[in-house]
Design a protein around this motif. Structure first.
Motif, PDB file in Angstrom:
ATOM      1  N   ASP A 118       0.825  -1.206   0.000  1.00  0.00           N
ATOM      2  CA  ASP A 118       0.000   0.000   0.000  1.00  0.00           C
ATOM      3  C   ASP A 118       0.865   1.265   0.000  1.00  0.00           C
ATOM      4  N   ALA A 119       0.538   2.205  -0.893  1.00  0.00           N
ATOM      5  CA  ALA A 119       1.374   3.408  -1.060  1.00  0.00           C
ATOM      6  C   ALA A 119       1.450   4.245   0.218  1.00  0.00           C
ATOM      7  N   TYR A 120       0.352   4.329   0.942  1.00  0.00           N
ATOM      8  CA  TYR A 120       0.363   5.125   2.179  1.00  0.00           C
ATOM      9  C   TYR A 120       1.248   4.461   3.237  1.00  0.00           C
ATOM     10  N   HIS A 121       1.155   3.155   3.358  1.00  0.00           N
ATOM     11  CA  HIS A 121       2.034   2.446   4.291  1.00  0.00           C
ATOM     12  C   HIS A 121       3.500   2.590   3.876  1.00  0.00           C
ATOM     13  N   ARG A 122       3.747   2.491   2.580  1.00  0.00           N
ATOM     14  CA  ARG A 122       5.121   2.697   2.090  1.00  0.00           C
ATOM     15  C   ARG A 122       5.627   4.060   2.527  1.00  0.00           C
ATOM     16  N   ALA A 123       4.769   5.086   2.376  1.00  0.00           N
ATOM     17  CA  ALA A 123       5.172   6.438   2.754  1.00  0.00           C
ATOM     18  C   ALA A 123       5.505   6.502   4.245  1.00  0.00           C
ATOM     19  N   LEU A 124       4.697   5.837   5.071  1.00  0.00           N
ATOM     20  CA  LEU A 124       4.976   5.864   6.515  1.00  0.00           C
ATOM     21  C   LEU A 124       6.267   5.118   6.835  1.00  0.00           C
ATOM     22  N   HIS A 125       6.492   3.995   6.194  1.00  0.00           N
ATOM     23  CA  HIS A 125       7.752   3.265   6.422  1.00  0.00           C
ATOM     24  C   HIS A 125       8.955   4.136   6.034  1.00  0.00           C
TER      25      HIS A 125
ATOM     26  N   GLU B  38       7.589  10.529  -3.925  1.00  0.00           N
ATOM     27  CA  GLU B  38       7.487   9.100  -4.281  1.00  0.00           C
ATOM     28  C   GLU B  38       6.044   8.614  -4.134  1.00  0.00           C
ATOM     29  N   TYR B  39       5.373   9.102  -3.101  1.00  0.00           N
ATOM     30  CA  TYR B  39       3.971   8.716  -2.893  1.00  0.00           C
ATOM     31  C   TYR B  39       3.117   9.153  -4.081  1.00  0.00           C
ATOM     32  N   ILE B  40       3.267  10.405  -4.482  1.00  0.00           N
ATOM     33  CA  ILE B  40       2.489  10.925  -5.617  1.00  0.00           C
ATOM     34  C   ILE B  40       2.780  10.101  -6.875  1.00  0.00           C
ATOM     35  N   ASP B  41       4.053   9.768  -7.063  1.00  0.00           N
ATOM     36  CA  ASP B  41       4.424   8.983  -8.246  1.00  0.00           C
ATOM     37  C   ASP B  41       3.768   7.602  -8.219  1.00  0.00           C
ATOM     38  N   GLU B  42       3.595   7.057  -7.020  1.00  0.00           N
ATOM     39  CA  GLU B  42       3.010   5.714  -6.907  1.00  0.00           C
ATOM     40  C   GLU B  42       1.484   5.734  -7.033  1.00  0.00           C
TER      41      GLU B  42
ATOM     42  N   ILE C 242       1.024  13.144   4.874  1.00  0.00           N
ATOM     43  CA  ILE C 242       2.315  12.536   4.529  1.00  0.00           C
ATOM     44  C   ILE C 242       3.355  13.644   4.581  1.00  0.00           C
ATOM     45  N   CYS C 243       4.482  13.367   5.244  1.00  0.00           N
ATOM     46  CA  CYS C 243       5.505  14.396   5.457  1.00  0.00           C
ATOM     47  C   CYS C 243       6.831  14.005   4.808  1.00  0.00           C
ATOM     48  N   GLU C 244       7.702  14.969   4.665  1.00  0.00           N
ATOM     49  CA  GLU C 244       9.024  14.870   4.032  1.00  0.00           C
ATOM     50  C   GLU C 244       8.885  14.852   2.502  1.00  0.00           C
ATOM     51  N   SER C 245       9.504  15.844   1.886  1.00  0.00           N
ATOM     52  CA  SER C 245       9.290  16.056   0.450  1.00  0.00           C
ATOM     53  C   SER C 245       9.629  14.832  -0.406  1.00  0.00           C
ATOM     54  N   ALA C 246      10.728  14.152  -0.087  1.00  0.00           N
ATOM     55  CA  ALA C 246      11.099  12.992  -0.910  1.00  0.00           C
ATOM     56  C   ALA C 246      10.061  11.876  -0.769  1.00  0.00           C
ATOM     57  N   VAL C 247       9.553  11.710   0.444  1.00  0.00           N
ATOM     58  CA  VAL C 247       8.530  10.695   0.690  1.00  0.00           C
ATOM     59  C   VAL C 247       7.240  11.065  -0.059  1.00  0.00           C
ATOM     60  N   ILE C 248       6.913  12.345  -0.026  1.00  0.00           N
ATOM     61  CA  ILE C 248       5.690  12.815  -0.693  1.00  0.00           C
ATOM     62  C   ILE C 248       5.774  12.611  -2.205  1.00  0.00           C
TER      63      ILE C 248
ATOM     64  N   ILE D  64       7.702   9.593 -12.583  1.00  0.00           N
ATOM     65  CA  ILE D  64       8.791  10.530 -12.287  1.00  0.00           C
ATOM     66  C   ILE D  64      10.080   9.750 -12.017  1.00  0.00           C
ATOM     67  N   LEU D  65       9.954   8.670 -11.256  1.00  0.00           N
ATOM     68  CA  LEU D  65      11.130   7.821 -11.029  1.00  0.00           C
ATOM     69  C   LEU D  65      11.455   7.105 -12.328  1.00  0.00           C
ATOM     70  N   PRO D  66      12.733   7.003 -12.703  1.00  0.00           N
ATOM     71  CA  PRO D  66      13.093   6.294 -13.937  1.00  0.00           C
ATOM     72  C   PRO D  66      12.647   4.829 -13.880  1.00  0.00           C
ATOM     73  N   ALA D  67      12.486   4.241 -15.031  1.00  0.00           N
ATOM     74  CA  ALA D  67      12.015   2.855 -15.101  1.00  0.00           C
ATOM     75  C   ALA D  67      13.088   1.869 -14.644  1.00  0.00           C
ATOM     76  N   ASP D  68      14.332   2.192 -14.871  1.00  0.00           N
ATOM     77  CA  ASP D  68      15.435   1.290 -14.555  1.00  0.00           C
ATOM     78  C   ASP D  68      15.844   1.419 -13.085  1.00  0.00           C
ATOM     79  N   ALA D  69      15.969   0.262 -12.405  1.00  0.00           N
ATOM     80  CA  ALA D  69      16.246   0.262 -10.957  1.00  0.00           C
ATOM     81  C   ALA D  69      17.577   0.954 -10.623  1.00  0.00           C
ATOM     82  N   TYR D  70      18.581   0.759 -11.467  1.00  0.00           N
ATOM     83  CA  TYR D  70      19.879   1.393 -11.186  1.00  0.00           C
ATOM     84  C   TYR D  70      19.791   2.910 -11.339  1.00  0.00           C
ATOM     85  N   HIS D  71      19.100   3.364 -12.366  1.00  0.00           N
ATOM     86  CA  HIS D  71      18.897   4.809 -12.524  1.00  0.00           C
ATOM     87  C   HIS D  71      18.076   5.375 -11.362  1.00  0.00           C
ATOM     88  N   ARG D  72      17.068   4.618 -10.952  1.00  0.00           N
ATOM     89  CA  ARG D  72      16.287   5.064  -9.788  1.00  0.00           C
ATOM     90  C   ARG D  72      17.190   5.234  -8.580  1.00  0.00           C
TER      91      ARG D  72
END
Lengths: 233, 233
Positions: A89-96, B71-75, B63-69, B85-93
């Motif tokens: 779940d994206a929200y749980h991921r965010a909390l982790h 990633e959440y929006i992207d998911e 949801i707090c912290e910009s990087a967490v936010i 927004i995150l690249p498709a390739d795991a290494y690039h990510r």
């Protein structure tokens, strides 16, 4: 096998995170032990920005920063071993992710500050910060675990690994410096979680035992005391 | 619409990251403007741990912290607007996440240190740290962009947003404090990238213009000088 390498030592909680993740995922790898206080040529070449362990090397490409490495492993081996580490779940991921950020940004630095404190007041303040942090994590645990064993519910997930790598450190700081950090009365859920985490098979496989951690912490403690004395002179 | 809220102000680069992401994704939201120096009840309730902007509120869950936010929006909106927004390739990510960590951990604090420096030496040292950081990011850009316009190649990706939120700040610090931080001779690729980023439609929609940033930076600069003077007395 040689395609997956990890530079580090299990005595570093940040390296331990990666080792627990690899253990959970049953991914085989070569551990390139890095000695404390020395920096191998491979480390310097692989992490020129921070020159720090852990460095994960996959297909000869280095990846640095423990949180980045653990997410990378989860993405490259999504189905392996225990399956996904990040919750579905994206929200749980965010909390982790948020609480992992908090642990790295506030909690572990405060734990180190207990060991480095030059005065009784400084030590007491750092102890209070750690205890306050554990209270926050107690609440987070109650929310995320939904009455089950781990932050991930029935199984270990991202925050279990990212915070769990410190449980033996917390224990040793408590005993060696005679402080209470994660006691059953104040943080019952987290206290039970720490015991279960320690006993998890994938964790036991790689986590250094308490005696080893204690010896290393004593060594660090003496080093910090010397540094503080030198700085005074 | 009311289900997606953002507490903050575009003057904060950390809030701006989230606004650029939402702009790229074409996700509608309500911006709950937070005044500098004040903390609304909603902010304190939504981010009790850090009491800081940005806070993203989705279905009443903060949801707090910009990087967490981001990633959440992207998911949650993977296909919306510009797509992932995150690249498709795991290494690039992993590289995008690593350099974002570096920007937050080292680069932006050094940029602030230029503004806060009480001595010419302190200022020169902070300038050197920022310039060294830009050189590292120049190399990262060359690797990740593969000769194209952005860190994400043909389109904006995670690191573009996470580093790009600072480009107008860099420019204002350069002009207001007469320093060179991101010049064309030393960091040609990054210099060109910053100009392209500034002109991107999704960025222009939300990024405060340079005059507004300059006014705010002047205000901060005066406040820091006063704080330093007060601390001396």
């Amino acid at each position: 096998m040689a395609d997956v390498k990890l530079i580090g030592s299990p005595l570093s909680p940040y390296v331990l995170r990666v080792m627990i993740t690899l253990s959970l995922k049953k991914v085989e790898y070569e551990l390139l032990q890095e000695k404390f206080g020395e920096k191998s040529e491979l480390l310097l070449k692989s992490n020129p920005v921070y020159k720090k362990i852990p460095v994960f090397i996959h297909h000869d490409r280095p990846i640095c920063e423990s949180a980045v490495i653990v997410e990378y492993i989860d993405e490259v081996w999504p189905e392996s071993g225990c399956g996904a580490i990040l919750p579905a779940d994206a929200y749980h991921r965010a909390l982790h992710r948020f609480w992992t950020f908090y642990v790295d940004d506030k909690l572990f630095p405060s734990l180190v500050a207990i060991g480095r404190a030059a005065t009784a007041e400084g030590k007491a303040e750092a102890v209070e910060r750690v205890r306050a942090g554990h209270l926050l994590l107690e609440e987070a645990f109650v929310e995320l675990s939904e009455g089950k064993a781990f932050f991930g519910g029935d199984r270990l997930a991202y925050l279990d690994v990212m915070f769990g790598c410190f449980v033996n450190w917390i224990k040793e700081v408590e005993e060696f410096l005679s402080v209470e950090l994660l006691d059953e009365a104040t943080t019952p859920a987290l206290h039970g979680w720490a015991a279960r985490f320690r006993e998890h098979e994938a964790v036991k496989e790689v986590m250094p035992d308490r005696g080893t951690v204690l010896e290393f912490f004593k060594f660090l403690h003496a080093m910090w005391a010397k540094e503080a004395a030198d700085a005074k002179n």
